[in-house]
Every structure is written in C-alpha cells, then in structure tokens.
Design a protein around this motif. Sequence first.
Motif, short mmCIF file in Angstrom:
data_model
loop_
_atom_site.label_atom_id
_atom_site.label_comp_id
_atom_site.label_asym_id
_atom_site.label_seq_id
_atom_site.Cartn_x
_atom_site.Cartn_y
_atom_site.Cartn_z
N GLU A 1 0.80 -1.19 0.00
CA GLU A 1 0.00 0.00 0.00
C GLU A 1 0.85 1.27 0.00
N GLU A 2 1.98 1.21 0.66
CA GLU A 2 2.86 2.38 0.64
C GLU A 2 3.35 2.65 -0.77
N THR A 3 3.61 1.61 -1.52
CA THR A 3 4.07 1.77 -2.90
C THR A 3 2.96 2.37 -3.76
N VAL A 4 1.75 1.88 -3.56
CA VAL A 4 0.61 2.42 -4.31
C VAL A 4 0.40 3.88 -3.94
N SER A 5 0.53 4.17 -2.68
CA SER A 5 0.38 5.55 -2.22
C SER A 5 1.49 6.42 -2.79
N ALA A 6 2.72 5.91 -2.81
CA ALA A 6 3.85 6.65 -3.36
C ALA A 6 3.66 6.86 -4.86
N LEU A 7 3.15 5.84 -5.55
CA LEU A 7 2.89 5.94 -6.99
C LEU A 7 1.78 6.96 -7.26
N LYS A 8 0.76 6.97 -6.47
CA LYS A 8 -0.31 7.95 -6.65
C LYS A 8 0.21 9.35 -6.40
N SER A 9 1.03 9.47 -5.39
CA SER A 9 1.62 10.78 -5.09
C SER A 9 2.51 11.23 -6.24
N ALA A 10 3.31 10.30 -6.78
CA ALA A 10 4.20 10.64 -7.91
C ALA A 10 3.36 10.98 -9.14
N ALA A 11 2.28 10.23 -9.37
CA ALA A 11 1.41 10.51 -10.51
C ALA A 11 0.76 11.88 -10.35
N SER A 12 0.34 12.18 -9.15
CA SER A 12 -0.26 13.49 -8.89
C SER A 12 0.76 14.60 -9.12
N GLU A 13 1.98 14.38 -8.63
CA GLU A 13 3.06 15.37 -8.82
C GLU A 13 3.38 15.52 -10.31
N LEU A 14 3.44 14.40 -11.04
CA LEU A 14 3.72 14.44 -12.48
C LEU A 14 2.60 15.15 -13.23
N THR A 15 1.37 14.91 -12.85
CA THR A 15 0.23 15.59 -13.48
C THR A 15 0.32 17.09 -13.24
N ARG A 16 0.66 17.48 -12.03
CA ARG A 16 0.82 18.89 -11.69
C ARG A 16 1.93 19.52 -12.53
N GLU A 17 3.05 18.83 -12.65
CA GLU A 17 4.18 19.33 -13.45
C GLU A 17 3.78 19.48 -14.93
N ILE A 18 3.01 18.53 -15.43
CA ILE A 18 2.57 18.60 -16.84
C ILE A 18 1.65 19.80 -17.03
N LYS A 19 0.76 20.02 -16.09
CA LYS A 19 -0.14 21.18 -16.19
C LYS A 19 0.64 22.48 -16.13
N LEU A 20 1.64 22.53 -15.26
CA LEU A 20 2.48 23.72 -15.19
C LEU A 20 3.25 23.93 -16.49
N HIS A 21 3.72 22.82 -17.05
CA HIS A 21 4.44 22.90 -18.33
C HIS A 21 3.50 23.39 -19.45
N GLU A 22 2.28 22.87 -19.46
CA GLU A 22 1.29 23.31 -20.45
C GLU A 22 1.01 24.80 -20.28
N LEU A 23 0.89 25.26 -19.06
CA LEU A 23 0.65 26.68 -18.79
C LEU A 23 1.82 27.52 -19.30
N ASP A 24 3.04 27.05 -19.04
CA ASP A 24 4.22 27.76 -19.55
C ASP A 24 4.21 27.80 -21.07
N MET A 25 3.82 26.72 -21.70
CA MET A 25 3.78 26.67 -23.17
C MET A 25 2.72 27.65 -23.70
N LYS A 26 1.58 27.72 -23.04
CA LYS A 26 0.55 28.67 -23.45
C LYS A 26 1.04 30.10 -23.29
N LYS A 27 1.71 30.36 -22.17
CA LYS A 27 2.25 31.70 -21.96
C LYS A 27 3.28 32.05 -23.04
N MET A 28 4.11 31.10 -23.39
CA MET A 28 5.11 31.35 -24.44
C MET A 28 4.44 31.59 -25.78
N ALA A 29 3.40 30.81 -26.08
CA ALA A 29 2.68 31.00 -27.34
C ALA A 29 2.05 32.38 -27.39
#
Length: 159
Positions: A1-29
Amino acid sequence: EETVSALKSAASELTREIKLHELDMKKMALGVQSAEAELLYYDEIGEETHKNISAFRDEIESLRSSLVNETKVRKNREEYEALAKMASDRPSSRKTKRKIEEIEAKMGEIRKDTDKVQKKLDVKEKQFLLLVQSVADLKNGLDEDKEREQVEKNLNQDA
C-alpha cells in the motif's frame, strides 16, 4: 500500500508538473503572438514615420527651391528697377555708384536673410526628427508598460 500511495503521489506530482508545463507553453505561445503583433505594429509605424519624414524632406526641398526662386525674382526685380531708373534719369557717376552700393548692401542683407532661413529650416528638420524619435521612444515605453501590466495581470490571475 505504501508503494501504491507513493505511486499515486508521484502521478499526482507528475500531473501537476505537466499542467504547469502546459501553462508555460501557453504563456510562451501568447508571448510569441504578442511579439509578432508588436513587430507588425512597429513595422507599420516605422513605415508611416519614413513616409512622413520623406514628405517633410520633400516639403523642405520644395521650400528651398521656392526660396531660391523668390530670391532670384527679388534680385532680378531690384536690378531691373535700378537699371530702369538709371536709364531714365541718367544720374551722375557718383549717384550711380552710391545706388550700386545700396543695392549690393540690400543683396548682402538678402543673402544673410536667406542663410538665416536656411539655418532655421535645418534646425526645424532636426527638431522634427528628434520629435519623431521621442514619440517612438515614448510609444515603445508605453507598450512595454502595457505588456508588463498584462503579464503581471495574467500572473495574478493564474496565481
């Protein structure tokens, strides 16, 4: 369960980073679009400024030409009047010499006046060019301020 929790946390962090990257790309455009629009705008202003400068130069050249022509007409008129009077009156040599000196003095004054007018025209042309440059600089400053305010506004809205 700790691994699943760590994976969910990493997935959430990765999703957040992707959204931030998309926002930066929109700002650049948006920045690219703004820069392109600004380049077009400044190209138009530059073209209009060059047209205005060219028109003013043409006007100055026309005024110079007119000044030369008017000076010639005035000179010719004065010479004609002096010759006509001399021919009709047949004044003495002394009077003739005096008259010639007066006419030469007037011609000298006209030349001085012409030089003064020419200098004034040159100064006005330089002042105009300086004014055009100052207006362009002010416009650039205003546009940069507007752009900075827009970026700050966008950052504040995003935050």
